[in-house]
Every structure is written in C-alpha cells, then in structure tokens.
Design a protein around this motif. Structure first.
Motif, PDB file in Angstrom:
ATOM      1  N   LEU A   1      33.509  43.003  50.008  1.00  0.00           N
ATOM      2  CA  LEU A   1      33.307  41.916  49.047  1.00  0.00           C
ATOM      3  C   LEU A   1      34.240  42.082  47.860  1.00  0.00           C
ATOM      4  CD1 LEU A   1      31.670  39.486  47.934  1.00  0.00           C
ATOM      5  CD2 LEU A   1      30.054  41.168  47.011  1.00  0.00           C
ATOM      6  N   ARG A   2      34.278  43.311  47.310  1.00  0.00           N
ATOM      7  CA  ARG A   2      35.143  43.564  46.150  1.00  0.00           C
ATOM      8  C   ARG A   2      36.611  43.346  46.505  1.00  0.00           C
ATOM      9  NH1 ARG A   2      34.608  49.205  43.527  1.00  0.00           N
ATOM     10  NH2 ARG A   2      35.262  49.728  45.626  1.00  0.00           N
ATOM     11  N   ASN A   3      37.031  43.821  47.661  1.00  0.00           N
ATOM     12  CA  ASN A   3      38.431  43.652  48.054  1.00  0.00           C
ATOM     13  C   ASN A   3      38.786  42.182  48.221  1.00  0.00           C
ATOM     14  OD1 ASN A   3      38.898  46.396  47.993  1.00  0.00           O
ATOM     15  ND2 ASN A   3      38.522  46.674  50.174  1.00  0.00           N
ATOM     16  N   ASN A   4      37.867  41.399  48.791  1.00  0.00           N
ATOM     17  CA  ASN A   4      38.136  39.968  48.959  1.00  0.00           C
ATOM     18  C   ASN A   4      38.203  39.237  47.633  1.00  0.00           C
ATOM     19  OD1 ASN A   4      38.285  40.087  51.757  1.00  0.00           O
ATOM     20  ND2 ASN A   4      36.112  39.639  52.019  1.00  0.00           N
ATOM     21  N   VAL A   5      37.254  39.508  46.758  1.00  0.00           N
ATOM     22  CA  VAL A   5      37.187  38.804  45.479  1.00  0.00           C
ATOM     23  C   VAL A   5      38.330  39.197  44.560  1.00  0.00           C
ATOM     24  CG1 VAL A   5      35.804  38.541  43.374  1.00  0.00           C
ATOM     25  CG2 VAL A   5      34.713  38.408  45.615  1.00  0.00           C
ATOM     26  N   THR A   6      38.694  40.475  44.556  1.00  0.00           N
ATOM     27  CA  THR A   6      39.704  40.948  43.607  1.00  0.00           C
ATOM     28  C   THR A   6      41.118  40.961  44.171  1.00  0.00           C
ATOM     29  OG1 THR A   6      39.357  43.274  44.192  1.00  0.00           O
ATOM     30  CG2 THR A   6      38.005  42.374  42.402  1.00  0.00           C
ATOM     31  N   SER A   7      41.299  40.456  45.375  1.00  0.00           N
ATOM     32  CA  SER A   7      42.648  40.437  45.949  1.00  0.00           C
ATOM     33  C   SER A   7      43.542  39.494  45.142  1.00  0.00           C
ATOM     34  CB  SER A   7      42.614  39.978  47.407  1.00  0.00           C
ATOM     35  OG  SER A   7      42.312  38.592  47.482  1.00  0.00           O
TER      36      SER A   7
END
Length: 100
Positions: A86-92
C-alpha cells in the motif's frame, strides 16, 4: 555553488498561495520553506535558513503519510507485506505525479 539571496517575505504572495491551497499557514516561513528548492539558501538578515530547501518538510510529510496509511491498514488485520505494498503504491513517483 549555492545562490544566496536576502529574503523579504512577500505577504501578498503568501496570502495568494493560502487562498489557492485553502489553508492559512500559522508560520508563513513554512510556506516559503516548502517552495524552496534543495541547494538554495534563504538569508533572513544575517541568518541563513533552510540550506536543504524543502527536504526537512518532506521528512515530516513522509512520516505523516506513513501514519495515515498505517491507520488505514492496521484495522484490516492484513500482514505487514500488505502495508508495504500500500505504501509503495501510494508513495510511488507515478502515483504522486498523478494525484499532484
């Protein structure tokens, strides 16, 4: 080489940004720090401020985003890997570019 300039806050410009953002800054210097590119040096009288540009605020923003995402993830009972995804997707960079 750093470019240094003496800074006089332009309160009219700051207010215009506040209107656009729909937010009133309690500390107007935070607005200027946010807009300052890394490597610039802002000089207020004899004092140099923000030699790393907006990087200090970026650290705070990253931590706040992590907190908000973890509050969304935690109640789901999902594994840590789900949070990481989730973090990787949102902060990409791709997502951040898309949402502004």
């Amino acid at each position: 080489m750093f470019h240094s300039q003496t800074f006089t806050p332009d309160l009219t410009a700051a207010h215009a940004f506040e209107v656009i953002l729909g937010y009133t800054f309690h500390q107007p210097l935070h607005l200027y720090e946010a807009l300052l590119a890394s490597g610039s040096i802002l000089t207020l009288g004899p004092y140099s401020r923000f030699p790393s540009g907006n990087k200090r605020l970026a650290i705070i923003g990253d931590r706040i985003l992590d907190l908000l995402l973890s509050l969304r993830w935690y109640p789901t009972g999902e594994e840590r890997a789900t949070f990481d995804g989730l973090r990787n997707n949102v902060t990409s960079n791709r997502n951040l570019e898309a949402v502004g």
